[in-house]
Design an enzyme around this catalytic site. Structure first.
Site, PDB file in Angstrom:
ATOM      1  N   LYS A   1     -17.834   0.469  78.757  1.00 38.09           N
ATOM      2  CA  LYS A   1     -17.281   1.518  79.619  1.00 38.09           C
ATOM      3  C   LYS A   1     -17.131   2.834  78.858  1.00 38.09           C
ATOM      4  O   LYS A   1     -16.550   2.855  77.764  1.00 38.09           O
ATOM      5  CB  LYS A   1     -15.937   1.080  80.199  1.00 38.09           C
ATOM      6  CG  LYS A   1     -16.080   0.070  81.318  1.00 38.09           C
ATOM      7  CD  LYS A   1     -14.747  -0.196  81.993  1.00 38.09           C
ATOM      8  CE  LYS A   1     -14.891  -1.247  83.068  1.00 38.09           C
ATOM      9  NZ  LYS A   1     -13.579  -1.673  83.586  1.00 38.09           N
TER      10      LYS A   1
ATOM     11  N   THR B   1     -18.264   3.480  90.413  1.00 31.43           N
ATOM     12  CA  THR B   1     -19.619   3.312  89.880  1.00 31.43           C
ATOM     13  C   THR B   1     -19.620   2.475  88.607  1.00 31.43           C
ATOM     14  O   THR B   1     -20.677   1.976  88.210  1.00 31.43           O
ATOM     15  CB  THR B   1     -20.260   4.683  89.594  1.00 31.43           C
ATOM     16  OG1 THR B   1     -19.232   5.561  89.154  1.00 31.43           O
ATOM     17  CG2 THR B   1     -20.950   5.234  90.820  1.00 31.43           C
TER      18      THR B   1
ATOM     19  N   LYS C   1     -18.632   9.651  73.846  1.00 30.40           N
ATOM     20  CA  LYS C   1     -17.340   9.000  73.662  1.00 30.40           C
ATOM     21  C   LYS C   1     -17.526   7.739  72.812  1.00 30.40           C
ATOM     22  O   LYS C   1     -18.529   7.062  72.997  1.00 30.40           O
ATOM     23  CB  LYS C   1     -16.754   8.602  75.036  1.00 30.40           C
ATOM     24  CG  LYS C   1     -16.533   9.788  75.969  1.00 30.40           C
ATOM     25  CD  LYS C   1     -16.225   9.320  77.392  1.00 30.40           C
ATOM     26  CE  LYS C   1     -16.229  10.493  78.365  1.00 30.40           C
ATOM     27  NZ  LYS C   1     -16.026  10.105  79.768  1.00 30.40           N
TER      28      LYS C   1
ATOM     29  N   SER D   1     -17.862  13.429  82.097  1.00 32.21           N
ATOM     30  CA  SER D   1     -18.505  12.123  82.191  1.00 32.21           C
ATOM     31  C   SER D   1     -19.610  12.004  81.156  1.00 32.21           C
ATOM     32  O   SER D   1     -20.275  12.993  80.845  1.00 32.21           O
ATOM     33  CB  SER D   1     -19.105  11.926  83.581  1.00 32.21           C
ATOM     34  OG  SER D   1     -19.864  10.736  83.626  1.00 32.21           O
ATOM     35  N   ALA D   2     -19.810  10.785  80.661  1.00 30.90           N
ATOM     36  CA  ALA D   2     -20.914  10.529  79.725  1.00 30.90           C
ATOM     37  C   ALA D   2     -22.215  10.294  80.470  1.00 30.90           C
ATOM     38  O   ALA D   2     -23.274  10.169  79.861  1.00 30.90           O
ATOM     39  CB  ALA D   2     -20.582   9.298  78.887  1.00 30.90           C
TER      40      ALA D   2
ATOM     41  N   ASP E   1     -12.642  11.727  83.896  1.00 28.60           N
ATOM     42  CA  ASP E   1     -13.846  10.914  83.768  1.00 28.60           C
ATOM     43  C   ASP E   1     -14.304  10.621  85.202  1.00 28.60           C
ATOM     44  O   ASP E   1     -13.530  10.791  86.151  1.00 28.60           O
ATOM     45  CB  ASP E   1     -13.491   9.629  83.020  1.00 28.60           C
ATOM     46  CG  ASP E   1     -14.632   8.648  82.996  1.00 28.60           C
ATOM     47  OD1 ASP E   1     -15.762   9.065  82.673  1.00 28.60           O
ATOM     48  OD2 ASP E   1     -14.408   7.458  83.306  1.00 28.60           O
ATOM     49  N   LEU E   2     -15.552  10.200  85.362  1.00 26.58           N
ATOM     50  CA  LEU E   2     -16.065   9.927  86.713  1.00 26.58           C
ATOM     51  C   LEU E   2     -16.100   8.428  87.035  1.00 26.58           C
ATOM     52  O   LEU E   2     -15.366   7.942  87.912  1.00 26.58           O
ATOM     53  CB  LEU E   2     -17.484  10.506  86.834  1.00 26.58           C
ATOM     54  CG  LEU E   2     -18.222  10.209  88.134  1.00 26.58           C
ATOM     55  CD1 LEU E   2     -17.578  10.921  89.314  1.00 26.58           C
ATOM     56  CD2 LEU E   2     -19.697  10.622  88.002  1.00 26.58           C
ATOM     57  N   ASP E   3     -16.955   7.701  86.285  1.00 26.41           N
ATOM     58  CA  ASP E   3     -17.182   6.277  86.575  1.00 26.41           C
ATOM     59  C   ASP E   3     -15.912   5.462  86.332  1.00 26.41           C
ATOM     60  O   ASP E   3     -15.449   5.368  85.193  1.00 26.41           O
ATOM     61  CB  ASP E   3     -18.307   5.738  85.678  1.00 26.41           C
ATOM     62  CG  ASP E   3     -19.634   6.446  85.912  1.00 26.41           C
ATOM     63  OD1 ASP E   3     -19.968   6.706  87.075  1.00 26.41           O
ATOM     64  OD2 ASP E   3     -20.344   6.731  84.927  1.00 26.41           O
TER      65      ASP E   3
ATOM     66  N   GLU F   1      -8.883   8.840  82.043  1.00 22.26           N
ATOM     67  CA  GLU F   1      -9.958   7.898  81.686  1.00 22.26           C
ATOM     68  C   GLU F   1      -9.635   6.454  82.050  1.00 22.26           C
ATOM     69  O   GLU F   1      -8.475   6.044  81.977  1.00 22.26           O
ATOM     70  CB  GLU F   1     -10.134   7.918  80.165  1.00 22.26           C
ATOM     71  CG  GLU F   1     -11.203   8.836  79.655  1.00 22.26           C
ATOM     72  CD  GLU F   1     -12.607   8.319  79.906  1.00 22.26           C
ATOM     73  OE1 GLU F   1     -12.774   7.166  80.347  1.00 22.26           O
ATOM     74  OE2 GLU F   1     -13.544   9.090  79.666  1.00 22.26           O
ATOM     75  N   ASP F   2     -10.681   5.689  82.387  1.00 25.47           N
ATOM     76  CA  ASP F   2     -10.488   4.243  82.619  1.00 25.47           C
ATOM     77  C   ASP F   2     -10.991   3.402  81.452  1.00 25.47           C
ATOM     78  O   ASP F   2     -10.822   2.178  81.475  1.00 25.47           O
ATOM     79  CB  ASP F   2     -11.238   3.797  83.886  1.00 25.47           C
ATOM     80  CG  ASP F   2     -12.739   3.840  83.684  1.00 25.47           C
ATOM     81  OD1 ASP F   2     -13.233   4.848  83.144  1.00 25.47           O
ATOM     82  OD2 ASP F   2     -13.409   2.856  84.037  1.00 25.47           O
TER      83      ASP F   2
HETATM   84  C1  BG6 Z   1     -20.268   6.464  81.589  1.00 25.51           C
HETATM   85  C2  BG6 Z   1     -20.149   5.019  82.020  1.00 25.51           C
HETATM   86  O1  BG6 Z   1     -19.559   7.258  82.468  1.00 25.51           O
HETATM   87  O2  BG6 Z   1     -21.628   6.870  81.573  1.00 25.51           O
HETATM   88  C3  BG6 Z   1     -21.036   4.128  81.156  1.00 25.51           C
HETATM   89  O3  BG6 Z   1     -18.800   4.605  81.897  1.00 25.51           O
HETATM   90  C4  BG6 Z   1     -22.463   4.657  81.167  1.00 25.51           C
HETATM   91  O4  BG6 Z   1     -20.982   2.817  81.663  1.00 25.51           O
HETATM   92  C5  BG6 Z   1     -22.470   6.118  80.715  1.00 25.51           C
HETATM   93  O5  BG6 Z   1     -23.285   3.889  80.296  1.00 25.51           O
HETATM   94  C6  BG6 Z   1     -23.871   6.726  80.717  1.00 25.51           C
HETATM   95  O6  BG6 Z   1     -24.330   6.777  82.042  1.00 25.51           O
HETATM   96  P1  BG6 Z   1     -25.834   7.076  82.476  1.00 25.51           P
HETATM   97  O7  BG6 Z   1     -25.750   7.224  83.968  1.00 25.51           O
HETATM   98  O8  BG6 Z   1     -26.247   8.337  81.790  1.00 25.51           O
HETATM   99  O9  BG6 Z   1     -26.648   5.901  82.038  1.00 25.51           O
HETATM  100 MG    MG Z   2     -15.171   5.595  83.119  1.00 29.26          MG
END
Ligand code: BG6
Ligand code: MG
Length: 214
Positions: free
Chosen positions: A45, A17, A145, A114-115, A9-11, A169-170
């Site tokens: 998250k 972030t 997710k 990442s989402a 996962d990224l964030d 993942e976090d």
């Molecule tokens: C996930 C984050 O990686 O991406 C969420 O953990 C976030 O907090 C989701 O809502 C969607 O991100 P974005 O940048 O497309 O709004």
């Molecule tokens: Mg995350």
């Protein structure tokens, strides 16, 4: 061990972030007079932008039209993009470089699941785009997710069965996605939150690659 790929996962895993997402949502919630704190944020998250907004609005006494919600999501994203505009390689979380170096030396594939639709931008700012063998495009993933889709997309790109992949993942929703994909789940953070993970490290700095794949 039979693992061949690590899918991150990224964030909140590669970079902090997750905190910027929180700040941007907090700004929106404050504007709307909706209570929202770090505890409420835990549910957001890993969750998609629109679903996150729905979760925030659960505590609102008003109802909003789809157009209003769309505008709110856009505004949150504008605020978020402003917050991440200046990030650099200094924002890569401690431990990430060492983990990646170890995985590369052992010839594991490295994927990003990442989402976030901002993921490619963030990874580019961090200067680590080329460290990934594959980066999933959140815009092309049908179900976000806790559905397994994004992790399965990466496994498919690697031509690997889920049983040969480890997800990192976090977020609770992210760990659920990894388990739904049939992969080994490593949680980064609080074991009480990430109780569905197979293994939890408090941070990437504490990530012990040998404990996962010797
Ligand atoms: C996930 C984050 O990686 O991406 C969420 O953990 C976030 O907090 C989701 O809502 C969607 O991100 P974005 O940048 O497309 O709004
Ligand atoms: Mg995350």
């Amino acid at each position: 061990m039979t693992y061949k790929a690590f899918i991150f996962d990224l964030d909140g895993v590669i970079t902090d972030t997750a905190h910027y997402h929180f700040l941007a949502w907090k700004r929106l919630a404050d504007r709307l007079g909706i209570p929202f704190d770090e505890h409420d944020n835990e549910r957001l998250k890993g969750v998609s932008r629109m679903r996150s907004l729905e979760l925030i609005l659960e505590k609102s006494t008003k109802t909003y039209s789809p157009e209003q919600m769309h505008e709110m999501a856009e505004r949150k994203n504008d605020d978020y993009k402003e917050l991440i505009a200046e990030i650099t390689s200094h924002d890569i979380l401690p431990g990430v470089a060492e983990v990646f170096a170890w995985l590369k030396a052992k010839h594991y594939k490295i994927g990003l699941a990442s989402a976030s639709k901002n993921a490619a931008f963030v990874v580019e700012r961090l200067g680590i785009t080329r460290d990934f063998d594959y980066i999933a495009d959140a815009a092309k993933i049908p179900n976000s997710k806790p559905a397994p889709d994004v992790f399965l997309d990466v496994a498919k790109a690697f031509n690997l069965p889920s049983s040969m992949c480890v997800g990192v993942e976090d977020a609770a929703a992210g760990v659920q996605a990894i388990k739904a994909a049939g992969m080994f789940a490593v949680g980064i953070g609080d074991p009480a939150v990430l109780y569905e993970a197979d293994l939890v490290f408090p941070s990437m700095a504490a990530f012990d690659s040998k404990k996962v794949a010797g």
